[in-house]
Design a protein around this motif. Structure first.
Motif, PDB file in Angstrom:
ATOM      1  N   GLU A   1      30.111   1.663   8.825  1.00  0.00           N
ATOM      2  CA  GLU A   1      31.333   1.323   7.785  1.00  0.00           C
ATOM      3  C   GLU A   1      32.571   1.303   8.690  1.00  0.00           C
ATOM      4  OE1 GLU A   1      29.911   3.729   3.736  1.00  0.00           O
ATOM      5  OE2 GLU A   1      31.339   4.498   4.819  1.00  0.00           O
ATOM      6  N   LEU A   2      32.693   2.116   9.668  1.00  0.00           N
ATOM      7  CA  LEU A   2      33.979   2.175  10.615  1.00  0.00           C
ATOM      8  C   LEU A   2      33.586   0.830  11.578  1.00  0.00           C
ATOM      9  CD1 LEU A   2      34.515   5.953  11.718  1.00  0.00           C
ATOM     10  CD2 LEU A   2      35.879   4.384   9.991  1.00  0.00           C
ATOM     11  N   LEU A   3      32.800   0.575  12.144  1.00  0.00           N
ATOM     12  CA  LEU A   3      32.677  -0.458  13.088  1.00  0.00           C
ATOM     13  C   LEU A   3      32.378  -1.526  12.543  1.00  0.00           C
ATOM     14  CD1 LEU A   3      31.072   1.144  16.324  1.00  0.00           C
ATOM     15  CD2 LEU A   3      33.310   1.556  15.213  1.00  0.00           C
ATOM     16  N   ASN A   4      32.089  -1.685  11.061  1.00  0.00           N
ATOM     17  CA  ASN A   4      31.899  -2.950  10.767  1.00  0.00           C
ATOM     18  C   ASN A   4      32.843  -3.407   9.646  1.00  0.00           C
ATOM     19  OD1 ASN A   4      29.602  -3.836  12.174  1.00  0.00           O
ATOM     20  ND2 ASN A   4      28.247  -2.580  11.109  1.00  0.00           N
ATOM     21  N   ASP A   5      34.005  -2.782   9.557  1.00  0.00           N
ATOM     22  CA  ASP A   5      35.123  -2.995   8.959  1.00  0.00           C
ATOM     23  C   ASP A   5      34.740  -2.810   7.361  1.00  0.00           C
ATOM     24  OD1 ASP A   5      37.013  -3.269  10.960  1.00  0.00           O
ATOM     25  OD2 ASP A   5      36.535  -5.417  11.288  1.00  0.00           O
ATOM     26  N   LYS A   6      34.025  -1.816   6.983  1.00  0.00           N
ATOM     27  CA  LYS A   6      33.643  -1.683   5.299  1.00  0.00           C
ATOM     28  C   LYS A   6      34.448  -0.542   4.995  1.00  0.00           C
ATOM     29  CE  LYS A   6      28.858  -3.311   6.104  1.00  0.00           C
ATOM     30  NZ  LYS A   6      27.509  -2.402   6.246  1.00  0.00           N
ATOM     31  N   PRO A   7      34.684  -0.293   3.707  1.00  0.00           N
ATOM     32  CA  PRO A   7      35.375   0.665   3.371  1.00  0.00           C
ATOM     33  C   PRO A   7      34.647   1.974   3.593  1.00  0.00           C
ATOM     34  CG  PRO A   7      35.145  -0.784   1.600  1.00  0.00           C
ATOM     35  CD  PRO A   7      34.379  -1.402   2.803  1.00  0.00           C
TER      36      PRO A   7
END
Ligand code: NAI
Length: 357
Positions: free
Chosen positions: A330-336
């Motif tokens: 989530e952090l590295l793929n710009d997900k919430p």
């Protein structure tokens, strides 16, 4: 993506590898490098090909370590804590360096709460001493007398996930009365946990005055450091027992030693210890341990020390590994990412407010 995991043991490698190979958690497995040593300023360079590093409770991440990570040719973009507490990370510097940080806030609150209950009853009924005695053929009962917990008062300091789980077992399992303290009281949740007749919030002083068992479940912050000290111990009911499964820094070790020597404190169970960073999770059995306070604590028959193992169940390790890999994605793929503490140069709201259920 590449994740470098520090301070690992064989069980960490097993559970992370299993989660990484589980398509329901990680559709495309990541490259994971495991190191057994901690993350420090000098080992940070070993994350030179990493997109993120994963750290554990006793990895200290002050500004100098974060800057070392950010200064690598391939800059590390995220810190993944595989634990709930985040007192070991300089979040403000992480924010300034635009490093994302996430933790695993609730891998198994019951695991820690159940362990705290185990400590209470071991200390109270002296099963640790009975176990050794009986193995030596000594069936004498003198010195093993405990107290019936039914009807006793249990003080819960911090009614978040773990504190409420602990309160539930003590009230519904043992029939104890529960008093609690928390700067953010959750009356309804406390009632839900302990039942309609029990459980009320009081100030810390009152909790200490009336409780037979005091169990610490608040995070370590500037406000809670040494919340148990000479002054607060003097307010404790004589003979009460203290259990700390939260963070070592909540308790001033010298003060509890003094309170044990004076017999004002009736017993102490520590799963966490102020100086644990130097010792815990390693075998020091063939060495001369230099921590005189810890060694003094070990000499008391009414003190139990365990090595920060409250979390250590299969269920918790599964959730820690799976949640860490979800945070990574989530952090590295710009997900919430609901577990983010710092993201895109911003402190998450969770940093300024205590984490709620
Ligand atoms: P949580 O964030 O759900 O609850 C913490 C509660 O403490 C909150 O309700 C907060 O308002 C309260 N609090 C904050 N300051 C306080 C104060 N001055 N006095 C009383 N209450 C205060 O956290 P959770 O999941 O219940 O975990 C509690 C702590 O347990 C963590 O901070 C962590 O340090 C520790 N822990 C220990 C483990 C072990 O293996 N022994 C494993 C997991 C967590």
């Amino acid at each position: 993506m590449h994740l470098v995991v520090f301070s690992t043991k064989p069980y960490d490698r097993e559970f992370f590898t299993r989660a990484n190979n589980n398509p329901a958690v990680t559709p495309t497995p990541h490259t994971i490098t495991f190191h057994s040593f901690p993350l420090t300023q000098s080992t940070a360079s070993l994350a030179h090909e990493a997109d993120a590093v994963c750290a554990f409770v006793n990895d200290a991440l002050p500004g100098s370590v974060l800057r070392a990570l950010r200064g690598l040719p391939q800059e590390v973009r995220a810190i993944l804590l595989r634990c709930a507490g985040y007192n070991n990370v300089d979040l403000a510097t992480a924010k300034n360096l635009s490093l994302s940080v996430a933790n695993v806030p609730a891998y198994s609150p019951e695991a820690v709460a159940e362990f705290a209950v185990a400590l209470v009853q071991t200390l109270n009924r002296k099963t640790h001493r009975a176990y050794n005695r009986v193995r030596e053929g000594n069936f004498e009962l003198s010195g093993l007398m405990g107290q019936t917990l039914y009807g006793k008062t249990v003080g819960v300091v911090g009614t978040g996930r773990i504190g409420l789980a602990f309160a539930r077992v003590m009230a519904r399992g043992f029939g104890c009365k529960v008093v609690a303290t928390d700067p953010f009281p959750a009356e309804e949740r406390l009632k839900e946990a302990v039942g309609p007749d029990g459980g009320n919030y009081v100030e810390l002083d009152e909790l200490l005055r009336v409780s037979d068992v005091v169990s610490l479940h608040c995070p370590l912050t500037d406000d809670t450091k040494h919340i148990i000290n000479g002054e607060t111990l003097a307010k404790l009911k004589k003979g009460a027992v203290l259990v700390n499964t939260s963070r070592g820094g909540l308790v001033n070790t010298q003060s509890v030693i003094a309170a044990l020597k004076s017999k004002h404190l009736g017993g102490l169970a520590l799963d966490v210890y102020e100086g644990e960073g130097e010792l815990f999770y390693q075998d020091h059995s063939a060495e001369i341990i230099q921590d005189d306070d810890l060694m003094r604590l070990m000499t008391f028959p009414n003190v139990l020390v365990s090595g920060h193992q409250g979390f250590f169940t299969e269920e918790a390790l599964t959730e820690i590994a799976e949640c860490t890999l979800r945070n990574f994605d989530e952090l590295l793929n710009d997900k919430p990412c609901k577990n983010a503490l710092v993201r895109q140069g911003q402190l998450a709201r969770r940093d300024s407010l205590p984490v709620r259920i």
